[in-house]
Write a protein that holds these residues in place. Sequence first.
Motif, mmCIF file in Angstrom:
data_model
loop_
_atom_site.group_PDB
_atom_site.id
_atom_site.type_symbol
_atom_site.label_atom_id
_atom_site.label_comp_id
_atom_site.label_asym_id
_atom_site.label_seq_id
_atom_site.Cartn_x
_atom_site.Cartn_y
_atom_site.Cartn_z
ATOM 1 N N GLU A 34 0.823 -1.213 0.000
ATOM 2 C CA GLU A 34 0.000 0.000 0.000
ATOM 3 C C GLU A 34 0.856 1.261 0.000
ATOM 4 O OE1 GLU A 34 -2.788 -0.225 3.199
ATOM 5 O OE2 GLU A 34 -3.973 -1.829 2.261
ATOM 6 N N LEU A 35 2.020 1.203 0.665
ATOM 7 C CA LEU A 35 2.902 2.362 0.661
ATOM 8 C C LEU A 35 3.490 2.584 -0.743
ATOM 9 C CD1 LEU A 35 4.342 4.666 2.064
ATOM 10 C CD2 LEU A 35 6.084 3.038 2.847
ATOM 11 N N SER A 36 3.921 1.521 -1.386
ATOM 12 C CA SER A 36 4.442 1.656 -2.751
ATOM 13 C C SER A 36 3.372 2.212 -3.685
ATOM 14 C CB SER A 36 4.919 0.296 -3.276
ATOM 15 O OG SER A 36 6.064 -0.142 -2.590
ATOM 16 N N GLU A 37 2.147 1.734 -3.510
ATOM 17 C CA GLU A 37 1.052 2.219 -4.349
ATOM 18 C C GLU A 37 0.757 3.687 -4.070
ATOM 19 O OE1 GLU A 37 -3.297 0.641 -5.817
ATOM 20 O OE2 GLU A 37 -2.680 0.197 -3.765
ATOM 21 N N ALA A 38 0.721 4.055 -2.781
ATOM 22 C CA ALA A 38 0.446 5.444 -2.421
ATOM 23 C C ALA A 38 1.527 6.381 -2.942
ATOM 24 C CB ALA A 38 0.324 5.571 -0.903
ATOM 25 N N ALA A 39 2.754 5.874 -3.055
ATOM 26 C CA ALA A 39 3.859 6.685 -3.567
ATOM 27 C C ALA A 39 3.874 6.755 -5.090
ATOM 28 C CB ALA A 39 5.185 6.113 -3.065
ATOM 29 N N GLY A 40 2.928 6.095 -5.731
ATOM 30 C CA GLY A 40 2.838 6.124 -7.192
ATOM 31 C C GLY A 40 3.811 5.197 -7.896
ATOM 32 N N LEU A 41 4.418 4.278 -7.144
ATOM 33 C CA LEU A 41 5.472 3.444 -7.724
ATOM 34 C C LEU A 41 4.944 2.213 -8.453
ATOM 35 C CD1 LEU A 41 8.096 3.633 -4.821
ATOM 36 C CD2 LEU A 41 8.034 4.963 -6.939
ATOM 37 N N GLU A 327 10.857 11.529 -1.166
ATOM 38 C CA GLU A 327 11.407 11.962 0.116
ATOM 39 C C GLU A 327 10.433 11.710 1.263
ATOM 40 O OE1 GLU A 327 14.368 13.323 1.075
ATOM 41 O OE2 GLU A 327 15.128 12.847 -0.933
ATOM 42 N N LYS A 328 9.151 11.943 1.015
ATOM 43 C CA LYS A 328 8.163 11.880 2.091
ATOM 44 C C LYS A 328 7.273 10.649 1.982
ATOM 45 C CE LYS A 328 7.889 16.882 2.820
ATOM 46 N NZ LYS A 328 6.987 18.068 2.886
ATOM 47 N N VAL A 329 6.886 10.144 3.119
ATOM 48 C CA VAL A 329 5.856 9.113 3.161
ATOM 49 C C VAL A 329 4.531 9.779 2.792
ATOM 50 C CG1 VAL A 329 4.590 7.513 4.648
ATOM 51 C CG2 VAL A 329 7.074 7.794 4.931
ATOM 52 N N TRP A 333 -1.260 7.626 3.028
ATOM 53 C CA TRP A 333 -0.934 6.346 3.667
ATOM 54 C C TRP A 333 -0.899 6.515 5.184
ATOM 55 C CZ3 TRP A 333 3.033 4.388 6.763
ATOM 56 C CH2 TRP A 333 3.136 2.997 6.833
ATOM 57 N N ILE A 334 -0.322 7.623 5.634
ATOM 58 C CA ILE A 334 -0.279 7.889 7.080
ATOM 59 C C ILE A 334 -1.692 8.046 7.635
ATOM 60 C CG2 ILE A 334 0.459 9.538 8.846
ATOM 61 C CD1 ILE A 334 2.915 10.127 7.106
ATOM 62 N N MET A 349 10.669 8.982 4.048
ATOM 63 C CA MET A 349 11.099 7.655 3.608
ATOM 64 C C MET A 349 12.483 7.310 4.167
ATOM 65 S SD MET A 349 8.994 5.879 1.729
ATOM 66 C CE MET A 349 7.662 5.956 0.531
ATOM 67 N N HIS A 350 13.323 8.322 4.310
ATOM 68 C CA HIS A 350 14.672 8.115 4.823
ATOM 69 C C HIS A 350 14.684 8.321 6.341
ATOM 70 C CE1 HIS A 350 15.580 8.688 0.559
ATOM 71 N NE2 HIS A 350 14.967 9.846 0.641
ATOM 72 N N ASP A 351 15.654 7.727 6.998
ATOM 73 C CA ASP A 351 15.847 7.976 8.421
ATOM 74 C C ASP A 351 16.789 9.160 8.608
ATOM 75 O OD1 ASP A 351 14.285 5.913 9.423
ATOM 76 O OD2 ASP A 351 15.926 4.462 9.325
#
Length: 389
Positions: A34-41, A327-329, A333-334, A349-351
């Motif tokens: 779902e995160l990959s989908e929300a990011a348009g990937l 760069e951002k979640v 999705w959040i 997305m990065h720490d």
Amino acid sequence: MGGRVAVVHDRGLEDYGFGEDHPFNPLRIRLALELSEAAGLFEGYGFVKGAPATEEDLLQVHSLTYVRLVQKADEVSDLSELVHYGLNTPDNPVFPRMHEASARVVGAVLTAARMVADGSCEHAMCIAGGLHHALRSRASGFCVYNDAAVAIARLKQEHPHLRVAYLDTDAHHGDGVQWAFYDDPEVLTISMHETGRFLFPGTGGVEERGRGEGYGYAVNVPLEPFTDDESWISCFEAVVPEALRAFEPDIIISQNGCDGHALDPLTHLSASMALYEHIPRRVHELAHELCGGRWVALGGGGYDHWRVVPRAWTALWAALSHQELPEKVPAGWIARHEKESPVELPVLMHDPAPESTPRAKEIAYANNRNAERVLEEVVSLIHGRKRGE
């Protein structure tokens, strides 16, 4: 757009799980997709559905006695007899239709591997796979059947003389795949993991190098507890490209467990998202350098379901599909998951740059010594075989 890259998945694969309170919860797969989908990937990419593995597929790696036992496990009245086979334990409790769910995972990974091997696609991902602990006649470490081992065995049967490199960067040693091909010189297994002195399954020392004709084709890089990104990446770069180049694989199958992250509740490593962005990028580059891009990427461990696994496997898919990680979640999705999440969800997305690990220099020194030993004592054996020594 998506013709050269495939993602193999269907909701049936999410039936493989041991209950909501068990660490190996398929929720993490759903969150990652779902995160990959929300990011348009996933735009331009359709999911491929695999057929369940047949009994013949499973018998390439597992014993008939064990497969028969798994098939009837949820019908057995005296569950104590299952313990000898690693079932009905806290790690591997029996669940309804366990064989069917497990066979679907194996079949999906086998589909991904076949698509890459026969040229239907260049890269394929199946994050439901990566169940690397299952042994010939025993379930182990949340793994009932060993999907990667079955896929490798089938590829070798269908493509004679195929050279397969299996790369495992889960925090736990990839023992089941290693033992399945321990005497096979056409399968290179590389595992980077927390040392077995402190973590299940207790194996994966540098001295485990293969047997007979396979001697030198099992490569293990045990890492000290609290290993950080810098030391892990340094050891990866010292050993993995050198071993792969020496072996000259026709295909790379990678297991991408992300339980070495500092937030993971089951291990003692101190990696950040930087590691889980670096590894797939480098495997991608090495696949193109060495074997025409043929790369199959699997999931694996990862037990911080909300903050780590979704981002790590989204980074994996971004690398696999030649896309930039945002760069951002995504806020959507959040918003969808923040109420059900027991922890605050990350917004990036990065720490952030991690704080220095206590004893970092001492840990890095010990890890570097192991990496040097692997190069001198193990990888050199592959080079020697090529020269006929």
